[in-house]
Design an enzyme around this catalytic site. Structure first.
Site, PDB file in Angstrom:
ATOM      1  N   ASP A 189      92.327  45.020   9.633  1.00 56.78           N
ATOM      2  CA  ASP A 189      92.296  44.570   8.241  1.00 56.78           C
ATOM      3  C   ASP A 189      93.715  44.123   7.896  1.00 56.78           C
ATOM      4  O   ASP A 189      94.671  44.387   8.637  1.00 56.78           O
ATOM      5  CB  ASP A 189      91.794  45.686   7.314  1.00 56.78           C
ATOM      6  CG  ASP A 189      91.219  45.126   6.003  1.00 56.78           C
ATOM      7  OD1 ASP A 189      91.597  43.992   5.610  1.00 56.78           O
ATOM      8  OD2 ASP A 189      90.411  45.819   5.364  1.00 56.78           O
ATOM      9  N   TRP A 190      93.875  43.444   6.774  1.00 56.66           N
ATOM     10  CA  TRP A 190      95.152  42.796   6.447  1.00 56.66           C
ATOM     11  C   TRP A 190      96.232  43.843   6.145  1.00 56.66           C
ATOM     12  O   TRP A 190      96.248  44.430   5.066  1.00 56.66           O
ATOM     13  CB  TRP A 190      94.929  41.818   5.296  1.00 56.66           C
ATOM     14  CG  TRP A 190      94.619  40.419   5.763  1.00 56.66           C
ATOM     15  CD1 TRP A 190      95.214  39.273   5.317  1.00 56.66           C
ATOM     16  CD2 TRP A 190      93.668  40.002   6.766  1.00 56.66           C
ATOM     17  NE1 TRP A 190      94.702  38.187   6.000  1.00 56.66           N
ATOM     18  CE2 TRP A 190      93.768  38.591   6.887  1.00 56.66           C
ATOM     19  CE3 TRP A 190      92.774  40.670   7.610  1.00 56.66           C
ATOM     20  CZ2 TRP A 190      92.994  37.852   7.795  1.00 56.66           C
ATOM     21  CZ3 TRP A 190      92.000  39.929   8.506  1.00 56.66           C
ATOM     22  CH2 TRP A 190      92.120  38.551   8.594  1.00 56.66           C
TER      23      TRP A 190
END
Ligand SMILES: *[C@@H]1O[C@H](CO)[C@@H](O)[C@H](O)[C@H]1NC(C)=O
Ligand SMILES: *[C@@H]1O[C@H](CO)[C@@H](O)[C@H](O)[C@H]1NC(C)=O
Ligand SMILES: *[C@@H]1O[C@H](CO)[C@@H](O)[C@H](O)[C@H]1NC(C)=O
Ligand SMILES: *[C@@H]1O[C@H](CO)[C@@H](O)[C@H](O)[C@H]1NC(C)=O
Ligand SMILES: *[C@@H]1O[C@H](CO)[C@@H](O)[C@H](O)[C@H]1NC(C)=O
Length: 723
Positions: free
Chosen positions: A256-257
């Site tokens: 995920d970011w």
């Protein structure tokens, strides 16, 4: 080429065209894709391989994430873009129903078509990876992002995930299932550990991922949270052992970011790609890139591991045939005005409208107040801000975080911009035509005015909502929901209207369950639950209110009488223990004998269905066991419509499964008077439990009961069988 005669040249071109047509039909197999990937990656230096695994950095590229391209051998920069419901930060794109509303349709065909049109739009805009679907289970009804996924049940989530992935990937776009795993709340999402015992992990939270891998899923995104004390993106047990080992996942695991926390540990645990590249979003540093190259040179990560990472990324690209005529990337995430006008919506709005209508759940309908066409009221009042436009303007708030006006999507990265929004006011006014007078008041607090308007009308429709969204935006104190109540004075508005009108219809657009303190009020004749219906929301709703579509949507979660009735809540502890284990949602309500307000799988129709002639046959042995239950369903009412029969199994007692588990559903369309036989087939996956001692799935032996019903509690027939 110079030696080719005209006719052989013609033949050559014809063959190219034919093979081009044939190959664009479907994906490559993983084996074929890996063959191509080997030939590419074999020519790459260590730095080139590392480039494929590393994001270029936040706000540095056209997409929310892009990998580094390679030259000689050539491989493009791959574009990764949100969201599970459409192209985030895209102009001229479709913003359809959210995941939770797709699930409420219990309609496999419609869910597949939703995946297909999304995939088509992503590809047409030059996006290689769609960052969706979300297949996180709705553990707590307060969970801020649960509306992006498919509800409380793993079997339903597995089917909805599978259909979505098959749809997206059929268009040559890699689907990304997320957020692996135990990412079930927003509160402290980057600091808390979801501690899930192995059986619960496998039977509940992993189940949809297992079905997604069977559907040839190309990518998985690991979540922000920790799982059992280790960050999800550097947890070797959940990435290497379970996902790549047990499930045999051959695609890409991306972070995920900002969810990567190390170089060697993450790479060795199974992370294949770091996104958007940065250590902290926007810092320009990275755990991969030169750090990963150095880790290989220092002997902390083997070059084989990096080769495997690059192979997985290249294989996903070839599997999706992104080497064939892939459109140029024409989104421009961070400079929207610089994006060229590329129209990709085609007639997708028609599918959105159909799906929105298919997902409307009718919770109550007394005195046949609905459909409105039966009695044709002369005057209808539409009350509440949720019936009207968004006061801050269409797309007027970052990532749909307005919290005011008509609710057609939650907020956060799981959104897309609306090209337009048909509000309930728009949709109902258009459908009502000249002969019905429509009056409205969008003020939720002006109760006296609202009452006089409702008093004058034949029917009063009150529009209320409850919103939620992702952590980085707080709206009225919420990301996870602070409470399960309606927003914007909703309960008072409903009560005020029901004081003066005997024909009240309540329409609730919500991200998840809400409390209904006014439920016993007899003036509230109907309760309609359209979920988060996207750009065509008001049209879909009008289709059902006026009976153009007979409702068949079903609740993908349990609506409880009170918040305390639920087994799991948002926790602010660092260690979040999943103590409810397998007893989530309806399984808990069944096991504890708690009556919900509206149970999982519930939804009414304008007609009635009779179930009879239930029959169960067991075929095959051991792992090839195949149980078929058939039942015939008759539309005994006067109106054509679809029924959603559901199959639940109770397992032999020694397995300690919850009282019953969803193991099948179908959408069956029946004209008035028509009868059809529906088959439910249960195979090894459906009949097995995860054995804690041997740490593997085992076919349960002994007596099962199959229940067929119109909901998890409206059981119309049952029979037992033995394996
Ligand atoms: C495409 O999107 C842009 C930006 O939102 C908008 O100005 C334009 O009108 C849209 N074009 C069409 C044909 O809808
Ligand atoms: C490499 O990673 C370390 C943290 O382990 C970080 O401090 C450093 O800035 C990174 N280097 C680059 C070039 O990003
Ligand atoms: C949309 O258009 C396609 C052809 O481009 C057609 O096959 C399809 O039936 C249409 N879908 C709807 C819902 O009208
Ligand atoms: C629940 O939260 C909503 C949204 O923040 C708020 O408007 C409402 O007043 C709250 N209701 C209760 C009963 O606390
Ligand atoms: C979780 O969040 C709450 C409220 O935001 C905060 O008080 C608490 O310290 C956090 N706990 C952890 C483990 O981060």
């Amino acid at each position: 080429m110079t030696f080719l005669t005209r006719s052989t040249l013609f033949l050559f071109i014809t063959l190219c065209i034919i093979s081009g047509l044939a190959s664009s039909d479907s994906e490559l197999t993983w084996d074929e894709a890996y063959d191509k990937a080997f030939s590419l990656v074999n020519q790459m230096s260590l730095e080139q391989k590392v480039g494929l695994t590393t994001g270029v950095g936040w706000e540095k590229t056209l997409c929310v994430g892009n990998t580094y391209a390679s030259e000689n051998p050539d491989f493009p920069s791959l574009c990764l873009q949100d969201s599970p419901m459409g192209i985030r930060f895209g102009n001229n794109v479709t913003a359809g129903v959210s995941g939770i509303t797709a699930a409420a349709s219990f309609d496999k065909t419609a869910i597949r078509q939703r995946g297909e049109y999304m995939g088509k739009e992503f590809r047409a805009k030059g996006v290689h990876y769609q960052l969706g679907p979300s297949i996180d289970i709705m553990r707590s009804p307060q969970s801020g992002r649960a509306w992006e996924g498919f509800g409380e049940d793993p079997w339903l989530s597995g089917v909805a995930g599978r259909e979505t992935i098959l749809g997206i990937q059929s268009q040559g776009v890699a689907a990304t299932a997320k957020h692996y795993i135990g990412n079930n709340q927003e509160t402290n999402r980057t600091t808390s550990s979801s501690n899930i015992d192995k059986r619960t992990l496998h039977e509940l939270y992993l189940w949809p991922y297992a079905r997604a891998v069977e559907a040839d899923l190309a990518a998985v995104m690991c979540g922000y949270n920790l799982a059992d004390g280790e960050y999800a993106c550097e947890n070797s047990y959940i990435l290497n052992t379970v996902l790549k080992g047990e499930l045999g996942f051959r695609g890409v695991i991306m972070s995920d970011w900002g969810a990567t926390h190390s170089t060697a540990k993450a790479a060795n645990a199974g992370l294949d790609m770091t996104m958007p590249g940065d250590i902290l979003m926007g810092d320009g540093l990275t755990f991969f890139g030169s750090n990963l190259t150095k880790a290989v040179n220092d002997g902390e990560v083997s070059e084989d591991r990096v080769t495997d990472m690059a192979l997985r990324i290249a294989a996903s690209y070839y599997k999706m045939k992104q080497d064939e005529d892939f459109p140029k990337t024409t989104i421009n995430t961070f400079t929207r005005s610089a994006a060229p006008e590329i129209l990709v919506q085609e007639n997708h709005s028609e599918l959105v409208r159909e799906m929105g209508a298919a997902a409307v759940v009718l919770l109550r309908n007394e005195d046949e107040i609905l459909p409105l066409s039966t009695h044709t009221p002369k005057k209808i009042s539409l009350i509440g801000s949720n019936a009207g436009p968004i006061p801050q303007g269409l797309n007027g708030c970052p990532d749909q975080s307005c919290g005011k006006g008509h609710l057609a999507v939650g907020w956060g990265s799981g959104t897309a911009d609306f090209p337009y929004l048909v509000t309930p006011f728009d949709g109902i006014t258009a459908r009502a035509g000249e002969n019905i007078e429509i009056v409205h008041n969008f003020n939720d607090y002006d109760l006296e005015e609202v009452q006089s308007l409702a008093y004058e009308a034949d029917v009063a429709i009150v529009f209320v909502m409850a919103d939620a969204g992702e952590e980085y935006i707080i709206v009225e104190g919420n990301n996870d929901r602070k409470n399960l109540s309606l927003w914007n004075n909703g309960d008072n508005l409903i009560e005020a209207v029901a004081e003066v009108s005997e024909n009240v219809i309540v329409v609730i657009n919500s991200v998840g369950p809400v409390l209904m303190p006014w439920i016993d009020n007899e003036n509230i004749k109907a309760i309609v639950w359209p979920g988060l219906a996207g750009q065509e929301s008001g049209n879909s709703l009008a289709d059902v209110l006026f009976g153009d579509v007979n409702p068949s949507g079903r609740l993908p979660y349990t609506i409880a009488k009170k918040q305390d009735d639920y087994p799991a809540h948002i926790s602010s502890e660092a260690q979040i223990e999943y103590t409810e284990k397998l007893l989530l949602g309806y399984k808990y309500f069944d096991a504890k004998g708690i009556s919900p307000l509206f149970e999982f799988g519930f939804g009414l129709s304008y007609t009635q269905f009779k179930y009879d002639r239930l029959k169960t046959v067991v075929n095959g042995k051991k792992d090839n066991t195949r149980v078929t239950t058939s039942i015939s369903i008759t539309n005994v009412g006067e109106i054509d419509g679809a029924e959603i029969p559901q199959a639940y199994l109770s397992f032999p007692q020694y397995t300690n499964e919850p009282p019953k588990l969803l193991r099948g559903f179908e959408k069956v369309y029946l004209q008035a008077g028509e009868k059809k036989t529906v088959d439910f087939v249960f195979t090894k996956n459906d009949l097995s439990f995860w054995d804690e001692e041997s740490e593997e799935w085992k076919l349960a032996k002994g007596e099962f009961t199959v229940y067929i019903g119109a909901s998890s509690r409206d059981i119309r027939g049952s029979s037992s069988f033995t394996i």
